[in-house]
Design a protein around this motif. Structure first.
Motif, mmCIF file in Angstrom:
data_model
loop_
_atom_site.group_PDB
_atom_site.id
_atom_site.type_symbol
_atom_site.label_atom_id
_atom_site.label_comp_id
_atom_site.label_asym_id
_atom_site.label_seq_id
_atom_site.Cartn_x
_atom_site.Cartn_y
_atom_site.Cartn_z
ATOM 1 N N GLY A 143 135.268 63.169 51.788
ATOM 2 C CA GLY A 143 135.555 63.696 49.882
ATOM 3 C C GLY A 143 137.076 64.192 49.764
ATOM 4 N N GLY A 144 137.518 64.414 51.418
ATOM 5 C CA GLY A 144 138.873 64.982 51.409
ATOM 6 C C GLY A 144 139.793 63.629 50.383
ATOM 7 N N ALA A 145 140.840 63.940 49.997
ATOM 8 C CA ALA A 145 141.874 63.290 49.448
ATOM 9 C C ALA A 145 142.468 61.714 49.831
ATOM 10 C CB ALA A 145 143.191 63.912 48.985
ATOM 11 N N ASP A 146 142.762 61.747 51.251
ATOM 12 C CA ASP A 146 142.822 59.994 51.581
ATOM 13 C C ASP A 146 141.306 59.585 51.869
ATOM 14 O OD1 ASP A 146 145.428 60.378 52.510
ATOM 15 O OD2 ASP A 146 144.202 62.017 54.705
ATOM 16 N N MET A 147 140.519 59.880 51.366
ATOM 17 C CA MET A 147 139.252 58.791 51.306
ATOM 18 C C MET A 147 139.243 58.789 50.091
ATOM 19 S SD MET A 147 135.269 60.090 52.357
ATOM 20 C CE MET A 147 135.128 59.732 54.634
ATOM 21 N N VAL A 148 139.031 59.829 49.217
ATOM 22 C CA VAL A 148 138.717 59.519 47.925
ATOM 23 C C VAL A 148 140.170 58.361 47.332
ATOM 24 C CG1 VAL A 148 140.037 60.396 45.963
ATOM 25 C CG2 VAL A 148 138.162 61.701 46.628
ATOM 26 N N TYR A 149 141.277 58.014 47.944
ATOM 27 C CA TYR A 149 142.316 57.516 47.658
ATOM 28 C C TYR A 149 141.997 56.383 47.856
ATOM 29 C CZ TYR A 149 146.508 54.734 47.303
ATOM 30 O OH TYR A 149 148.094 54.068 47.041
ATOM 31 N N LEU A 150 141.033 55.753 49.225
ATOM 32 C CA LEU A 150 140.775 54.459 49.657
ATOM 33 C C LEU A 150 140.022 54.073 49.173
ATOM 34 C CD1 LEU A 150 140.435 55.150 53.903
ATOM 35 C CD2 LEU A 150 141.862 53.279 52.465
ATOM 36 N N VAL A 151 139.011 54.865 48.322
ATOM 37 C CA VAL A 151 137.885 54.323 47.689
ATOM 38 C C VAL A 151 138.631 54.155 46.335
ATOM 39 C CG1 VAL A 151 135.915 54.781 45.857
ATOM 40 C CG2 VAL A 151 135.953 55.997 48.425
ATOM 41 N N GLN A 152 139.473 54.455 45.834
ATOM 42 C CA GLN A 152 139.959 54.000 44.113
ATOM 43 C C GLN A 152 140.536 52.441 44.640
ATOM 44 O OE1 GLN A 152 143.284 56.831 43.691
ATOM 45 N NE2 GLN A 152 144.085 55.181 41.646
ATOM 46 N N MET A 153 141.518 52.320 46.015
ATOM 47 C CA MET A 153 141.830 51.046 46.328
ATOM 48 C C MET A 153 140.998 50.181 46.370
ATOM 49 S SD MET A 153 144.981 51.860 45.643
ATOM 50 C CE MET A 153 144.579 52.721 44.676
ATOM 51 N N ALA A 154 139.811 50.747 46.795
ATOM 52 C CA ALA A 154 138.975 49.536 46.650
ATOM 53 C C ALA A 154 138.386 49.284 45.752
ATOM 54 C CB ALA A 154 137.779 50.217 47.611
ATOM 55 N N MET A 155 138.510 49.548 44.482
ATOM 56 C CA MET A 155 137.418 49.524 43.634
ATOM 57 C C MET A 155 139.202 48.522 42.373
ATOM 58 S SD MET A 155 135.986 52.473 41.705
ATOM 59 C CE MET A 155 136.812 53.421 42.017
ATOM 60 N N LEU A 156 140.309 48.984 42.458
ATOM 61 C CA LEU A 156 141.528 48.085 41.889
ATOM 62 C C LEU A 156 141.461 47.099 42.627
ATOM 63 C CD1 LEU A 156 144.262 48.540 40.674
ATOM 64 C CD2 LEU A 156 145.357 49.672 41.369
ATOM 65 N N PHE A 157 141.858 46.638 43.716
ATOM 66 C CA PHE A 157 141.643 46.017 44.324
ATOM 67 C C PHE A 157 140.576 44.757 44.916
ATOM 68 C CE2 PHE A 157 145.758 48.142 45.160
ATOM 69 C CZ PHE A 157 147.079 47.403 44.913
ATOM 70 N N ALA A 158 140.706 45.204 45.223
ATOM 71 C CA ALA A 158 138.835 44.187 44.312
ATOM 72 C C ALA A 158 139.179 43.327 42.620
ATOM 73 C CB ALA A 158 137.814 44.697 44.415
ATOM 74 N N ILE A 164 137.011 45.606 35.095
ATOM 75 C CA ILE A 164 136.516 46.844 34.544
ATOM 76 C C ILE A 164 136.637 47.877 35.829
ATOM 77 C CG2 ILE A 164 134.467 48.163 35.173
ATOM 78 C CD1 ILE A 164 132.640 45.397 33.064
ATOM 79 N N LEU A 165 136.878 46.962 37.284
ATOM 80 C CA LEU A 165 137.046 47.342 38.621
ATOM 81 C C LEU A 165 138.404 48.392 38.800
ATOM 82 C CD1 LEU A 165 135.379 45.466 40.878
ATOM 83 C CD2 LEU A 165 134.615 47.243 40.623
ATOM 84 N N VAL A 166 139.511 47.316 37.891
ATOM 85 C CA VAL A 166 141.099 48.112 37.827
ATOM 86 C C VAL A 166 140.877 49.324 36.668
ATOM 87 C CG1 VAL A 166 142.753 47.126 36.392
ATOM 88 C CG2 VAL A 166 142.318 45.569 38.465
ATOM 89 N N ALA A 167 140.310 49.268 35.526
ATOM 90 C CA ALA A 167 140.237 50.341 35.013
ATOM 91 C C ALA A 167 139.495 51.627 36.257
ATOM 92 C CB ALA A 167 139.809 50.156 33.812
ATOM 93 N N CYS A 168 138.668 51.438 36.280
ATOM 94 C CA CYS A 168 138.138 52.617 37.447
ATOM 95 C C CYS A 168 138.881 52.878 39.116
ATOM 96 C CB CYS A 168 136.893 51.883 38.198
ATOM 97 S SG CYS A 168 135.442 51.968 36.922
ATOM 98 N N GLY A 169 139.463 51.617 39.510
ATOM 99 C CA GLY A 169 141.495 51.806 40.562
ATOM 100 C C GLY A 169 142.157 52.749 39.830
#
Length: 440
Positions: A53-68, A336-341
């Motif tokens: 739940g830390g910042a690094d994990m949040v960032y990886l999840v964010q990138m998963a959505m953005l770059f999908a 939609i995924l880019v917006a989420c990312g």
């Protein structure tokens, strides 16, 4: 959505359905792949030692959505020869998880990102020769590889459902408690009920609905921490190499080898999309374009701290189910995924999902991966030759993964390859398939 939704013209990839149909269909594609897309990032983050739940994990999840989303746009919109220009949904690949968790734990995230970028470039180059490599991956090899991925990951799901692992700093005494298993089992029961007793968008998003139900139960048990949401920004752009960039051959070689498997998987998904949606075979140009988009999407994601992308088979199933081949529908899903990312608060919300809840979801997802491999193998003639290939490949590949100390004296690169589970299985199976004579 059902077959009645589709109009005959929708079987043309260049047709744009009315927004009243296109938006729900695009959302359906997002819901069907959302949980599978973010899960690999959470697993790799844990292996890297990032706080849950830390910042690094949040960032990886964010990138998963953005770059999908970005990789999907490469597929649907295209750039020159890049992109199949078909309704192919991209997402973070499970195929790389077994290797990336080992690399992240042993060599760090800088080595992970260096390997992803190099493997992405290599994957891109495969687009020009992918047709000539298909003979190396008949259904027996492909099915075996997919089965191995599922079998390797299933223990991860059980550990998460029971309460996590040491890498997530979970309390050892609470591991396996009912407070963990009840939310996990809620996810499984609700997901199965929604999948088999509902239809359309709801059925396609069964895992996501199950995760939401388990999340609510976890809140009641007091194991959800919302602290990270308030700290997350409403908008943020990705960072270039946020974890550094390191070229380590112990990381590069296994990730490159998995990229070959991922490319073959994309060939299959490309063919499944055209077959299911339009009743035809994919053209050589479409297959090459899909492979180019796969590689480019992974390389670009690695630059900004994301994990490798690949085509998602469940979304090919949606195309077959609805009969809507319009690539513009999947373009809407990508946006939609880019917006989420670009909205870190969404990533922070996902990162609050407790491990037991995620475990319930991934038990189903990883089990389905293994089942898909078994389904492919069921079409293979089980001759003594083929049974020996399957038996030896699985025994050595998974055996070394379960007992890594058996090869502890191998040097760095070879050790990483040997204990990855997937690569020894694939290499042995391919070699034996080429060497052993066919039975008469």
């Amino acid at each position: 959505m059902t077959d009645s939704t589709a109009n005959a013209d929708f079987r043309d990839p260049n047709t744009t359905p009315p927004l009243s149909n296109a938006v729900p269909l695009g959302l359906q594609h997002v819901l069907a792949m959302f949980a599978s897309n973010v899960t690999p990032s959470i697993i790799v983050a844990g292996a890297a030692g990032f706080a849950f739940g830390g910042a690094d994990m949040v960032y990886l999840v964010q990138m998963a959505m953005l770059f999908a989303g970005v990789a999907t746009l490469f597929q649907t919109v295209g750039i020159g020869p890049v992109g199949a220009r078909l309704p192919i949904m991209q997402g973070t690949s499970f195929a790389f998880v077994s290797v990336l968790t080992i690399v992240a734990a042993q060599l760090g995230m800088g080595a992970v990102m260096g390997a992803i970028v190099i493997a992405g470039i290599f994957h891109f180059a495969l687009g020009s020769v992918i047709g000539r490599l298909r003979y190396l991956f008949p259904p027996m090899i492909t099915g075996l590889v997919i089965l191995t991925i599922g079998l390797y990951l299933i223990p991860v799901g059980i550990k998460y459902a029971a309460g996590g692992a040491a890498t997530f700093q979970m309390e050892a005494e609470s591991f396996g408690s009912l407070a963990h298993w009840i939310p996990a089992l809620t996810v499984i029961v609700v997901a199965l009920a929604v999948k088999f007793y509902t239809k359309g968008i709801l059925s396609a998003a069964a895992i996501l609905v199950g995760l939401i139900a388990g999340y609510i139960v976890a809140i009641l048990f007091g194991i959800v921490n919302f602290g990270g949401i308030g700290k997350a920004a409403w908008f943020a752009l990705p960072k270039v190499f946020p974890y550094g960039f390191e070229v380590n051959m112990a990381a590069v070689i296994p990730v490159v080898l998995v990229a070959i498997v991922s490319a073959i998987e994309t060939v299959g998904d490309c063919s499944a999309t055209t077959k299911g949606g339009a009743g035809r075979e994919a053209t050589d140009e479409e297959i090459a374009g899909a492979t180019y988009a796969d590689g480019l999407g992974s390389a670009v994601a690695g630059v900004f701290g994301g994990l490798p992308n690949t085509s998602f088979s469940q979304n090919a199933g949606i195309v077959a189910m609805t009969g809507v081949m319009s690539r513009h529908v999947v373009t809407i899903a990508a946006l939609i995924l880019v917006a989420c990312g670009l909205i870190p608060k969404i990533g922070a919300l996902i990162a609050t999902m407790p491990l037991p809840v995620l475990g319930g979801g991934v038990i189903v997802m990883f089990g389905m991966v293994a089942s898909a491999g078994i389904n492919m193998l069921s079409e293979v003639q089980m001759s003594r030759r083929n049974m020996v290939i399957i038996a030896l490949s699985l025994s050595v590949g998974l055996g070394l993964n379960l007992v890594p100390t058996a090869v502890q004296y191998l040097p760095g690169v070879l050790n990483t390859l040997a204990i990855s589970g997937l690569l020894p299985t694939a290499i042995i199976a391919i070699a034996l398939n080429l060497i052993l004579p066919e039975e008469i």
